[in-house]
Write a protein that holds these residues in place. Structure first.
Motif, PDB file in Angstrom:
ATOM      1  N   SER A 186       0.797  -1.231   0.000  1.00 20.65           N
ATOM      2  CA  SER A 186       0.000   0.000   0.000  1.00 20.65           C
ATOM      3  C   SER A 186       0.825   1.275   0.000  1.00 20.65           C
ATOM      4  O   SER A 186       0.375   2.300  -0.502  1.00 20.65           O
ATOM      5  N   ARG A 187       2.048   1.244   0.502  1.00 22.03           N
ATOM      6  CA  ARG A 187       2.866   2.470   0.540  1.00 22.03           C
ATOM      7  C   ARG A 187       3.242   2.948  -0.871  1.00 22.03           C
ATOM      8  O   ARG A 187       3.672   4.075  -1.049  1.00 22.03           O
ATOM      9  N   PHE A 188       3.092   2.088  -1.875  1.00 22.47           N
ATOM     10  CA  PHE A 188       3.379   2.480  -3.254  1.00 22.47           C
ATOM     11  C   PHE A 188       2.170   3.079  -3.956  1.00 22.47           C
ATOM     12  O   PHE A 188       2.230   3.401  -5.142  1.00 22.47           O
ATOM     13  N   LEU A 189       1.059   3.248  -3.221  1.00 23.41           N
ATOM     14  CA  LEU A 189      -0.188   3.740  -3.800  1.00 23.41           C
ATOM     15  C   LEU A 189      -0.593   5.054  -3.144  1.00 23.41           C
ATOM     16  O   LEU A 189      -0.271   5.307  -1.993  1.00 23.41           O
ATOM     17  N   THR A 190      -1.319   5.864  -3.894  1.00 24.17           N
ATOM     18  CA  THR A 190      -1.845   7.121  -3.378  1.00 24.17           C
ATOM     19  C   THR A 190      -3.317   7.246  -3.767  1.00 24.17           C
ATOM     20  O   THR A 190      -3.745   6.707  -4.788  1.00 24.17           O
ATOM     21  N   LEU A 191      -4.072   7.983  -2.952  1.00 23.93           N
ATOM     22  CA  LEU A 191      -5.483   8.216  -3.254  1.00 23.93           C
ATOM     23  C   LEU A 191      -5.682   9.327  -4.286  1.00 23.93           C
ATOM     24  O   LEU A 191      -6.812   9.603  -4.680  1.00 23.93           O
ATOM     25  N   GLU A 192      -4.591   9.974  -4.720  1.00 31.18           N
ATOM     26  CA  GLU A 192      -4.716  10.996  -5.762  1.00 31.18           C
ATOM     27  C   GLU A 192      -5.230  10.331  -7.026  1.00 31.18           C
ATOM     28  O   GLU A 192      -4.685   9.336  -7.486  1.00 31.18           O
ATOM     29  N   ARG A 193      -6.283  10.902  -7.587  1.00 32.69           N
ATOM     30  CA  ARG A 193      -6.933  10.281  -8.740  1.00 32.69           C
ATOM     31  C   ARG A 193      -6.188  10.579 -10.030  1.00 32.69           C
ATOM     32  O   ARG A 193      -5.722  11.695 -10.272  1.00 32.69           O
ATOM     33  N   SER A 194      -6.082   9.558 -10.849  1.00 34.65           N
ATOM     34  CA  SER A 194      -5.510   9.692 -12.180  1.00 34.65           C
ATOM     35  C   SER A 194      -6.362   8.860 -13.126  1.00 34.65           C
ATOM     36  O   SER A 194      -7.249   8.123 -12.699  1.00 34.65           O
ATOM     37  N   ALA A 195      -6.095   8.982 -14.408  1.00 32.20           N
ATOM     38  CA  ALA A 195      -6.814   8.216 -15.423  1.00 32.20           C
ATOM     39  C   ALA A 195      -5.868   7.977 -16.586  1.00 32.20           C
ATOM     40  O   ALA A 195      -4.838   8.636 -16.716  1.00 32.20           O
ATOM     41  N   ILE A 196      -6.236   7.039 -17.438  1.00 30.83           N
ATOM     42  CA  ILE A 196      -5.446   6.721 -18.619  1.00 30.83           C
ATOM     43  C   ILE A 196      -6.361   6.756 -19.833  1.00 30.83           C
ATOM     44  O   ILE A 196      -7.502   6.280 -19.778  1.00 30.83           O
ATOM     45  N   SER A 242      -3.645  13.498 -14.420  1.00 30.79           N
ATOM     46  CA  SER A 242      -4.444  13.757 -13.218  1.00 30.79           C
ATOM     47  C   SER A 242      -5.900  13.907 -13.596  1.00 30.79           C
ATOM     48  O   SER A 242      -6.235  14.548 -14.594  1.00 30.79           O
ATOM     49  N   LEU A 243      -6.741  13.325 -12.782  1.00 25.85           N
ATOM     50  CA  LEU A 243      -8.177  13.380 -13.025  1.00 25.85           C
ATOM     51  C   LEU A 243      -8.802  14.411 -12.106  1.00 25.85           C
ATOM     52  O   LEU A 243      -8.616  14.367 -10.888  1.00 25.85           O
ATOM     53  N   GLY A 244      -9.528  15.339 -12.703  1.00 25.68           N
ATOM     54  CA  GLY A 244     -10.248  16.339 -11.928  1.00 25.68           C
ATOM     55  C   GLY A 244     -11.711  15.974 -11.821  1.00 25.68           C
ATOM     56  O   GLY A 244     -12.081  14.797 -11.872  1.00 25.68           O
ATOM     57  N   ASP A 245     -12.561  16.978 -11.715  1.00 24.46           N
ATOM     58  CA  ASP A 245     -13.996  16.757 -11.594  1.00 24.46           C
ATOM     59  C   ASP A 245     -14.572  16.158 -12.865  1.00 24.46           C
ATOM     60  O   ASP A 245     -14.120  16.466 -13.973  1.00 24.46           O
TER      61      ASP A 245
END
Length: 152
Positions: free
Chosen positions: A81-91, A121-124
């Motif tokens: 889990s330390r390699f993951l973040t809750l910051e949203r992204s998309a592809i 980075s994924l926004g609204d």
């Protein structure tokens, strides 16, 4: 009787305190390199080595400090889990470059195009459009052309 009351009380308590702890949920790779293993321990063999910071992943199960994740290609495995973040992204998905527009509309001014496989980075997101940023560039694109949007 006391034990029964305690069990009933525990059964009514939510299992998690925060929505991001409920599975499934979206995360992104925090590290430039992370190993995906076939099981939730360093004794398990490495299935994949991701070298793409910001790659969106879906967490489908949690076990101690490990997360069972699914990548955009559907591969599943365990990552610390330390390699993951809750910051949203998309592809960006699909077979052709996708229009990034100034407004959330097909009639919005074309700003640039993003190739399939580009992460950002994924926004609204609203009404089928999402704010998407790659480096200093940002704009709006159709949500169905991004993996990592909506409910996981």
């Amino acid at each position: 009787m006391i034990r029964l009351a305690a069990l009933v009380a525990l059964a009514t308590v939510p299992l998690t305190a925060h929505a991001e702890e409920d599975v499934p949920y979206w995360v992104s790779l925090r590290a430039d390199e992370a190993n995906m293993r076939v099981g939730p321990s360093e004794v398990y063999p490495i299935e994949w080595v991701y070298q793409r910071k910001g790659l969106p992943l879906k967490v489908v199960r949690k076990l101690s400090g490990w997360r069972l994740v699914e990548d955009p290609d559907g591969a599943r495995g365990w990552i610390v889990s330390r390699f993951l973040t809750l910051e949203r992204s998309a592809i960006v998905i699909g077979d052709e470059p996708v229009a990034i527009r100034a407004e959330p509309s097909r009639k919005g001014k074309l700003l640039w195009r993003a190739e399939p496989g580009v992460t950002g980075s994924l926004g609204d997101c609203a009404d089928g459009w999402c704010r998407f940023a790659v480096g200093e560039k940002s704009g709006w694109m159709a949500a169905h052309l991004l993996w990592g949007t909506g409910e996981p």
